[in-house]
Design a protein around this motif. Sequence first.
Motif, mmCIF file in Angstrom:
data_model
loop_
_atom_site.group_PDB
_atom_site.id
_atom_site.type_symbol
_atom_site.label_atom_id
_atom_site.label_comp_id
_atom_site.label_asym_id
_atom_site.label_seq_id
_atom_site.Cartn_x
_atom_site.Cartn_y
_atom_site.Cartn_z
ATOM 1 N N ALA A 1 49.060 48.773 63.923
ATOM 2 C CA ALA A 1 49.587 47.388 63.077
ATOM 3 C C ALA A 1 48.316 46.747 63.119
ATOM 4 C CB ALA A 1 50.926 47.041 63.925
ATOM 5 N N ASP A 2 48.632 46.059 61.263
ATOM 6 C CA ASP A 2 47.500 44.917 61.338
ATOM 7 C C ASP A 2 47.673 43.513 61.310
ATOM 8 O OD1 ASP A 2 45.623 45.837 59.551
ATOM 9 O OD2 ASP A 2 46.912 46.768 58.324
ATOM 10 N N ARG A 3 49.385 43.733 62.024
ATOM 11 C CA ARG A 3 50.168 42.041 62.026
ATOM 12 C C ARG A 3 51.327 42.732 62.602
ATOM 13 N NH1 ARG A 3 52.400 36.863 58.606
ATOM 14 N NH2 ARG A 3 53.143 39.221 57.080
ATOM 15 N N THR A 4 51.490 41.382 64.064
ATOM 16 C CA THR A 4 52.502 41.359 64.280
ATOM 17 C C THR A 4 53.123 41.123 64.338
ATOM 18 O OG1 THR A 4 51.734 43.795 65.799
ATOM 19 C CG2 THR A 4 54.432 42.909 66.526
ATOM 20 N N VAL A 5 54.522 40.239 63.729
ATOM 21 C CA VAL A 5 55.461 39.188 63.792
ATOM 22 C C VAL A 5 56.611 39.659 64.349
ATOM 23 C CG1 VAL A 5 54.251 38.332 62.315
ATOM 24 C CG2 VAL A 5 56.573 39.672 61.639
ATOM 25 N N THR A 6 57.589 37.979 65.306
ATOM 26 C CA THR A 6 58.574 38.077 65.597
ATOM 27 C C THR A 6 59.566 38.307 64.249
ATOM 28 O OG1 THR A 6 58.968 36.118 65.619
ATOM 29 C CG2 THR A 6 58.647 36.904 67.347
ATOM 30 N N THR A 7 60.968 38.069 64.548
ATOM 31 C CA THR A 7 62.366 38.083 63.141
ATOM 32 C C THR A 7 62.289 37.388 62.570
ATOM 33 O OG1 THR A 7 63.834 37.971 65.652
ATOM 34 C CG2 THR A 7 63.314 40.381 64.654
ATOM 35 N N ALA A 8 62.047 36.064 63.529
ATOM 36 C CA ALA A 8 62.004 35.127 62.864
ATOM 37 C C ALA A 8 60.721 34.452 61.773
ATOM 38 C CB ALA A 8 61.550 33.373 63.936
ATOM 39 N N ASP A 9 60.547 35.775 61.549
ATOM 40 C CA ASP A 9 59.707 35.745 60.612
ATOM 41 C C ASP A 9 59.669 36.842 58.907
ATOM 42 O OD1 ASP A 9 57.140 33.436 61.046
ATOM 43 O OD2 ASP A 9 56.869 34.868 62.383
ATOM 44 N N LEU A 10 60.779 36.725 59.453
ATOM 45 C CA LEU A 10 60.738 38.268 58.532
ATOM 46 C C LEU A 10 60.648 38.131 57.133
ATOM 47 C CD1 LEU A 10 61.994 40.644 57.914
ATOM 48 C CD2 LEU A 10 65.047 39.946 58.252
ATOM 49 N N HIS A 11 61.213 36.835 56.530
ATOM 50 C CA HIS A 11 61.226 36.570 55.100
ATOM 51 C C HIS A 11 59.221 36.791 54.843
ATOM 52 C CE1 HIS A 11 65.460 35.113 54.074
ATOM 53 N NE2 HIS A 11 65.354 35.880 55.067
ATOM 54 N N ASP A 12 58.934 35.695 55.826
ATOM 55 C CA ASP A 12 57.483 35.724 55.633
ATOM 56 C C ASP A 12 57.024 37.624 55.129
ATOM 57 O OD1 ASP A 12 54.307 34.191 55.074
ATOM 58 O OD2 ASP A 12 54.669 35.689 56.909
ATOM 59 N N ALA A 13 57.702 37.841 55.871
ATOM 60 C CA ALA A 13 56.566 39.348 56.182
ATOM 61 C C ALA A 13 56.982 40.219 55.097
ATOM 62 C CB ALA A 13 57.295 40.310 57.471
ATOM 63 N N LEU A 14 58.451 40.087 54.360
ATOM 64 C CA LEU A 14 59.026 40.284 52.942
ATOM 65 C C LEU A 14 58.053 40.295 51.651
ATOM 66 C CD1 LEU A 14 63.276 40.723 53.719
ATOM 67 C CD2 LEU A 14 60.979 42.915 54.034
ATOM 68 N N ASP A 15 57.762 39.244 51.616
ATOM 69 C CA ASP A 15 57.140 37.982 50.829
ATOM 70 C C ASP A 15 55.903 38.948 50.590
ATOM 71 O OD1 ASP A 15 57.275 36.859 48.572
ATOM 72 O OD2 ASP A 15 56.591 34.957 50.254
ATOM 73 N N GLY A 16 56.013 39.958 49.618
ATOM 74 C CA GLY A 16 54.487 40.154 48.730
ATOM 75 C C GLY A 16 54.333 41.829 49.834
ATOM 76 N N ALA A 17 55.442 42.927 49.976
ATOM 77 C CA ALA A 17 55.989 43.871 50.526
ATOM 78 C C ALA A 17 55.414 44.305 49.569
ATOM 79 C CB ALA A 17 56.616 43.764 51.131
ATOM 80 N N ASP A 18 54.866 45.785 48.924
ATOM 81 C CA ASP A 18 55.047 46.662 48.915
ATOM 82 C C ASP A 18 56.140 48.128 48.854
ATOM 83 O OD1 ASP A 18 52.876 46.130 46.477
ATOM 84 O OD2 ASP A 18 51.703 46.368 48.387
ATOM 85 N N LEU A 19 55.974 47.559 49.961
ATOM 86 C CA LEU A 19 56.931 48.798 50.905
ATOM 87 C C LEU A 19 57.998 48.248 51.712
ATOM 88 C CD1 LEU A 19 57.970 51.820 50.986
ATOM 89 C CD2 LEU A 19 56.548 52.573 52.002
ATOM 90 N N VAL A 20 59.010 48.481 51.832
ATOM 91 C CA VAL A 20 59.553 47.945 53.659
ATOM 92 C C VAL A 20 60.643 49.720 54.128
ATOM 93 C CG1 VAL A 20 61.490 47.127 54.755
ATOM 94 C CG2 VAL A 20 60.111 45.684 52.458
ATOM 95 N N VAL A 21 60.165 49.656 55.847
ATOM 96 C CA VAL A 21 60.848 50.645 55.923
ATOM 97 C C VAL A 21 61.641 49.930 57.717
ATOM 98 C CG1 VAL A 21 60.397 53.148 57.525
ATOM 99 C CG2 VAL A 21 58.600 52.327 55.337
ATOM 100 N N VAL A 22 63.301 50.831 57.184
ATOM 101 C CA VAL A 22 63.504 49.421 58.335
ATOM 102 C C VAL A 22 63.931 50.842 59.213
ATOM 103 C CG1 VAL A 22 65.878 48.567 58.960
ATOM 104 C CG2 VAL A 22 65.333 48.706 56.173
ATOM 105 N N ALA A 23 63.040 50.590 60.552
ATOM 106 C CA ALA A 23 63.675 52.351 61.886
ATOM 107 C C ALA A 23 64.024 51.147 62.153
ATOM 108 C CB ALA A 23 61.805 52.135 61.445
#
Length: 315
Positions: free
Chosen positions: A176-198
């Motif tokens: 992974a290029d970056r690993t963050v915690t769930t506290a940063d979920l919105h930041d990780a979603l912002d600008g994503a072309d694809l989101v995979v829930v696993a």
Amino acid sequence: MSDAPTPRDPSAPPRIAVEPNSGRAESLRAAVVEGGGVLADVEDADALVWADAARADLMPGLLARGQQLRWVQLPFAGIENYVHLLDDERTWTCGKGVYAPPVAEHALALALAGLRHVAGYAREQRWSAPVGRNLLGARVTILGGGEITASLLELLAPFGATTTVVRRRSTPMPGADRTVTTADLHDALDGADLVVVALALTPETEGVIGAAELDVLPSHAWIVNVGRGRHIDTDALVAALDAGRIGGAALDVTDPEPLPEGHPLWTHPRAIVTPHIANTPEMGIPLLAARVTENVRRFARGEPLLGLVDVDAGY
């Protein structure tokens, strides 16, 4: 409880019960024998291999009969139907990692089908205008830091995607290029072309994708769910699809499940639904059998077992 059972006398093979007597049981009994175990009734067994994920209701009675059981092997990685039975008196293992490669493969297939508008083209009855986006170089956010994510990151590597993993801990995820915690979920979603829930389904992850999270995504983003249906607020998802607030959703799991006939997701032009088949029984039984064989061998030698359940975390 220790990660490993108390070492056994190597001359005494472990006694293993395989219950209930389902279609999967025969393969798992053969796996126990291949691992050096002896098949036994639950009253006399050292360990229990559970053969039917749909019959969790039968387990309490069998656990009560098997007072001496020291290890319980569950069939799937998702154990939400068994969480109330977990205890510190036994070692519990599940299918963590067993089905990761086929599920990751299916997630990739759904992602490509969504981004490339395959489902939309398949529904057409005439030549249509070009639609779609590349996975090549895309920004991909994956929720969950388990084996499915690890397998998916390997599959994504040739696409040159920029990947962000969201997990409970910020421990870097290989690939992974970056690993963050769930506290940063919105930041990780912002600008994503694809989101995979696993993700594993826990009280903390239920409804992790709702209206607020969907609103953060770009209007072209696709979301793929190979975790559990209850990770996504279905009503919020349908509303976002109807309004064109996201590009689409490709779901192998749904809430409710099975998805009822006539549900708008079945025919929605921005949705792809597969009936929880990322890992079919035909694909999964040989994989689970191999895990059981290996864990029986380890149990006999007093070695750490594979797929240990975190009793406190519930997965």
